[in-house]
Write a protein that holds these residues in place. Structure first.
Motif, PDB file in Angstrom:
ATOM      1  N   LEU A  48      71.376  35.650  81.416  1.00  0.00           N
ATOM      2  CA  LEU A  48      72.403  34.847  82.070  1.00  0.00           C
ATOM      3  C   LEU A  48      72.567  33.507  81.375  1.00  0.00           C
ATOM      4  O   LEU A  48      71.610  32.941  80.860  1.00  0.00           O
ATOM      5  CB  LEU A  48      72.024  34.626  83.534  1.00  0.00           C
ATOM      6  CG  LEU A  48      71.829  35.900  84.354  1.00  0.00           C
ATOM      7  CD1 LEU A  48      71.300  35.560  85.740  1.00  0.00           C
ATOM      8  CD2 LEU A  48      73.117  36.704  84.438  1.00  0.00           C
ATOM      9  N   ARG A  49      73.792  33.007  81.390  1.00  0.00           N
ATOM     10  CA  ARG A  49      74.076  31.700  80.800  1.00  0.00           C
ATOM     11  C   ARG A  49      73.469  30.592  81.668  1.00  0.00           C
ATOM     12  O   ARG A  49      73.461  30.682  82.899  1.00  0.00           O
ATOM     13  CB  ARG A  49      75.580  31.491  80.708  1.00  0.00           C
ATOM     14  CG  ARG A  49      76.266  32.385  79.714  1.00  0.00           C
ATOM     15  CD  ARG A  49      77.774  32.107  79.741  1.00  0.00           C
ATOM     16  NE  ARG A  49      78.484  33.013  78.887  1.00  0.00           N
ATOM     17  CZ  ARG A  49      79.013  34.183  79.292  1.00  0.00           C
ATOM     18  NH1 ARG A  49      78.911  34.565  80.547  1.00  0.00           N
ATOM     19  NH2 ARG A  49      79.654  34.951  78.438  1.00  0.00           N
ATOM     20  N   ARG A  52      75.459  29.075  84.668  1.00  0.00           N
ATOM     21  CA  ARG A  52      75.672  29.894  85.869  1.00  0.00           C
ATOM     22  C   ARG A  52      77.082  30.485  85.916  1.00  0.00           C
ATOM     23  O   ARG A  52      77.571  30.886  86.985  1.00  0.00           O
ATOM     24  CB  ARG A  52      75.377  29.039  87.104  1.00  0.00           C
ATOM     25  CG  ARG A  52      75.086  29.793  88.349  1.00  0.00           C
ATOM     26  CD  ARG A  52      74.815  28.853  89.520  1.00  0.00           C
ATOM     27  NE  ARG A  52      74.664  29.633  90.715  1.00  0.00           N
ATOM     28  CZ  ARG A  52      73.550  29.724  91.407  1.00  0.00           C
ATOM     29  NH1 ARG A  52      72.487  29.057  91.037  1.00  0.00           N
ATOM     30  NH2 ARG A  52      73.498  30.471  92.484  1.00  0.00           N
ATOM     31  N   ALA A  53      77.735  30.590  84.784  1.00  0.00           N
ATOM     32  CA  ALA A  53      79.130  31.023  84.716  1.00  0.00           C
ATOM     33  C   ALA A  53      79.380  32.383  85.353  1.00  0.00           C
ATOM     34  O   ALA A  53      80.425  32.597  85.961  1.00  0.00           O
ATOM     35  CB  ALA A  53      79.595  31.044  83.257  1.00  0.00           C
ATOM     36  N   GLU A  54      78.437  33.305  85.229  1.00  0.00           N
ATOM     37  CA  GLU A  54      78.651  34.649  85.754  1.00  0.00           C
ATOM     38  C   GLU A  54      77.853  34.906  87.036  1.00  0.00           C
ATOM     39  O   GLU A  54      77.594  36.050  87.391  1.00  0.00           O
ATOM     40  CB  GLU A  54      78.310  35.697  84.693  1.00  0.00           C
ATOM     41  CG  GLU A  54      76.854  35.728  84.260  1.00  0.00           C
ATOM     42  CD  GLU A  54      76.496  34.670  83.236  1.00  0.00           C
ATOM     43  OE1 GLU A  54      77.300  34.359  82.353  1.00  0.00           O
ATOM     44  OE2 GLU A  54      75.378  34.140  83.321  1.00  0.00           O
ATOM     45  N   VAL A  55      77.498  33.843  87.746  1.00  0.00           N
ATOM     46  CA  VAL A  55      76.672  33.968  88.949  1.00  0.00           C
ATOM     47  C   VAL A  55      77.416  33.399  90.150  1.00  0.00           C
ATOM     48  O   VAL A  55      77.230  32.224  90.518  1.00  0.00           O
ATOM     49  CB  VAL A  55      75.315  33.239  88.761  1.00  0.00           C
ATOM     50  CG1 VAL A  55      74.432  33.451  89.980  1.00  0.00           C
ATOM     51  CG2 VAL A  55      74.618  33.721  87.501  1.00  0.00           C
ATOM     52  N   THR A  63      72.416  35.895  91.961  1.00  0.00           N
ATOM     53  CA  THR A  63      71.798  34.619  92.327  1.00  0.00           C
ATOM     54  C   THR A  63      70.285  34.704  92.195  1.00  0.00           C
ATOM     55  O   THR A  63      69.649  33.810  91.632  1.00  0.00           O
ATOM     56  CB  THR A  63      72.202  34.216  93.763  1.00  0.00           C
ATOM     57  OG1 THR A  63      73.617  34.056  93.798  1.00  0.00           O
ATOM     58  CG2 THR A  63      71.532  32.921  94.180  1.00  0.00           C
ATOM     59  N   TRP A  64      69.692  35.780  92.712  1.00  0.00           N
ATOM     60  CA  TRP A  64      68.245  35.966  92.589  1.00  0.00           C
ATOM     61  C   TRP A  64      67.832  35.980  91.125  1.00  0.00           C
ATOM     62  O   TRP A  64      66.863  35.339  90.735  1.00  0.00           O
ATOM     63  CB  TRP A  64      67.803  37.260  93.268  1.00  0.00           C
ATOM     64  CG  TRP A  64      66.344  37.523  93.120  1.00  0.00           C
ATOM     65  CD1 TRP A  64      65.345  37.067  93.935  1.00  0.00           C
ATOM     66  CD2 TRP A  64      65.700  38.263  92.074  1.00  0.00           C
ATOM     67  NE1 TRP A  64      64.126  37.488  93.459  1.00  0.00           N
ATOM     68  CE2 TRP A  64      64.316  38.225  92.315  1.00  0.00           C
ATOM     69  CE3 TRP A  64      66.165  38.956  90.961  1.00  0.00           C
ATOM     70  CZ2 TRP A  64      63.394  38.852  91.492  1.00  0.00           C
ATOM     71  CZ3 TRP A  64      65.249  39.587  90.141  1.00  0.00           C
ATOM     72  CH2 TRP A  64      63.883  39.520  90.410  1.00  0.00           C
ATOM     73  N   MET A  65      68.587  36.714  90.295  1.00  0.00           N
ATOM     74  CA  MET A  65      68.276  36.786  88.863  1.00  0.00           C
ATOM     75  C   MET A  65      68.298  35.387  88.246  1.00  0.00           C
ATOM     76  O   MET A  65      67.398  35.027  87.496  1.00  0.00           O
ATOM     77  CB  MET A  65      69.266  37.710  88.144  1.00  0.00           C
ATOM     78  CG  MET A  65      69.077  39.173  88.477  1.00  0.00           C
ATOM     79  SD  MET A  65      70.421  40.240  87.880  1.00  0.00           S
ATOM     80  CE  MET A  65      70.471  39.858  86.143  1.00  0.00           C
ATOM     81  N   LEU A  72      65.244  35.179  82.870  1.00  0.00           N
ATOM     82  CA  LEU A  72      66.499  35.836  82.507  1.00  0.00           C
ATOM     83  C   LEU A  72      67.532  34.877  81.921  1.00  0.00           C
ATOM     84  O   LEU A  72      68.711  35.194  81.865  1.00  0.00           O
ATOM     85  CB  LEU A  72      67.079  36.560  83.730  1.00  0.00           C
ATOM     86  CG  LEU A  72      66.191  37.663  84.288  1.00  0.00           C
ATOM     87  CD1 LEU A  72      66.751  38.209  85.590  1.00  0.00           C
ATOM     88  CD2 LEU A  72      66.001  38.780  83.286  1.00  0.00           C
ATOM     89  N   GLN A  73      67.101  33.709  81.470  1.00  0.00           N
ATOM     90  CA  GLN A  73      68.024  32.758  80.849  1.00  0.00           C
ATOM     91  C   GLN A  73      68.299  33.171  79.402  1.00  0.00           C
ATOM     92  O   GLN A  73      67.381  33.462  78.642  1.00  0.00           O
ATOM     93  CB  GLN A  73      67.453  31.350  80.883  1.00  0.00           C
ATOM     94  CG  GLN A  73      67.343  30.787  82.279  1.00  0.00           C
ATOM     95  CD  GLN A  73      68.698  30.595  82.938  1.00  0.00           C
ATOM     96  OE1 GLN A  73      69.638  30.120  82.321  1.00  0.00           O
ATOM     97  NE2 GLN A  73      68.787  30.973  84.205  1.00  0.00           N
ATOM     98  N   GLU A  74      69.538  33.193  79.039  1.00  0.00           N
ATOM     99  CA  GLU A  74      69.981  33.682  77.741  1.00  0.00           C
ATOM    100  C   GLU A  74      69.207  33.082  76.565  1.00  0.00           C
ATOM    101  O   GLU A  74      68.876  33.782  75.613  1.00  0.00           O
ATOM    102  CB  GLU A  74      71.473  33.399  77.578  1.00  0.00           C
ATOM    103  CG  GLU A  74      72.078  33.986  76.342  1.00  0.00           C
ATOM    104  CD  GLU A  74      73.591  33.859  76.349  1.00  0.00           C
ATOM    105  OE1 GLU A  74      74.235  34.853  75.993  1.00  0.00           O
ATOM    106  OE2 GLU A  74      74.105  32.782  76.713  1.00  0.00           O
TER     107      GLU A  74
END
Length: 185
Positions: A48-49, A52-55, A63-65, A72-74
């Motif tokens: 994930l970015r 939070r662009a895709e959350v 959100t949990w991820m 899970l940060q890119e």
């Protein structure tokens, strides 16, 4: 022709799910056999970015991820493919933001460009990337095989139910890595 697709077998995820270490030996054997037989190996990682662009707030799973920190940060090394099955130069590593290996990636285009009509799936978790990708692959008319010992889930009963009931009910063949390797000829 088929491809071996490995989803979310990442450094951080393997460390996060206690039973995940157990999938590494069968996956390493499957990867080696695939390479030896000319079967393409494609890796998919979830990341994930930081912005939070895709959350969206209304999505509790995303959100949990995101709230798992650098797991899970890119940009985190935690999202790298686990070194026990590390990609070789030329093997695609796709980044996804949701469950399915197809969602938001160019996986379908890569498969179709190579004339691939069947996919063999493995990954962490059985109820996550594997389930979502099986459903997507069915909708895209791929022949599907799932490596029983190449998948793991934090919930063993869910893992077994998916492998024994849901995946075969969707037309997937469920085999061990050794059975799959033996079938490569």
């Amino acid at each position: 022709m088929e491809a071996l697709i490995i989803g979310d077998v990442q450094v951080g995820i393997v460390g996060f799910i206690p039973a995940a270490e157990g999938v590494l030996p069968p996956l390493a054997a499957a990867v080696a056999a695939a390479r030896a037989k000319g079967v393409p190996v494609i890796y998919v990682r979830v990341a994930l970015r930081a912005d939070r662009a895709e959350v969206p707030a209304r999505n509790p799973v995303a959100t949990w991820m995101f709230e798992q920190g650098d797991l899970l940060q890119e940009s985190s090394p935690q999202t790298a493919v686990h070194p026990a099955i590390a990609p070789q130069p030329g093997e695609p590593v796709l980044t996804k933001r949701r469950g399915s290996a197809f969602h938001g990636t160019d996986l379908d285009g890569i498969l179709r460009a190579r004339g691939i009509t069947g996919v063999t799936l493995a990954g962490i978790a059985t109820s996550g990337v594997v389930l979502a990708t099986v459903i997507d692959a069915v909708e895209r008319d791929y022949a599907i095989t799932v490596l029983r010992d190449g998948c793991v889930d934090a919930e063993t009963d869910v893992h077994e139910f998916l492998l024994d009931r849901i995946f075969p009910g969707r037309g997937a063949r469920v085999v061990t890595a050794e059975q799959w390797i033996d079938g490569l000829g």
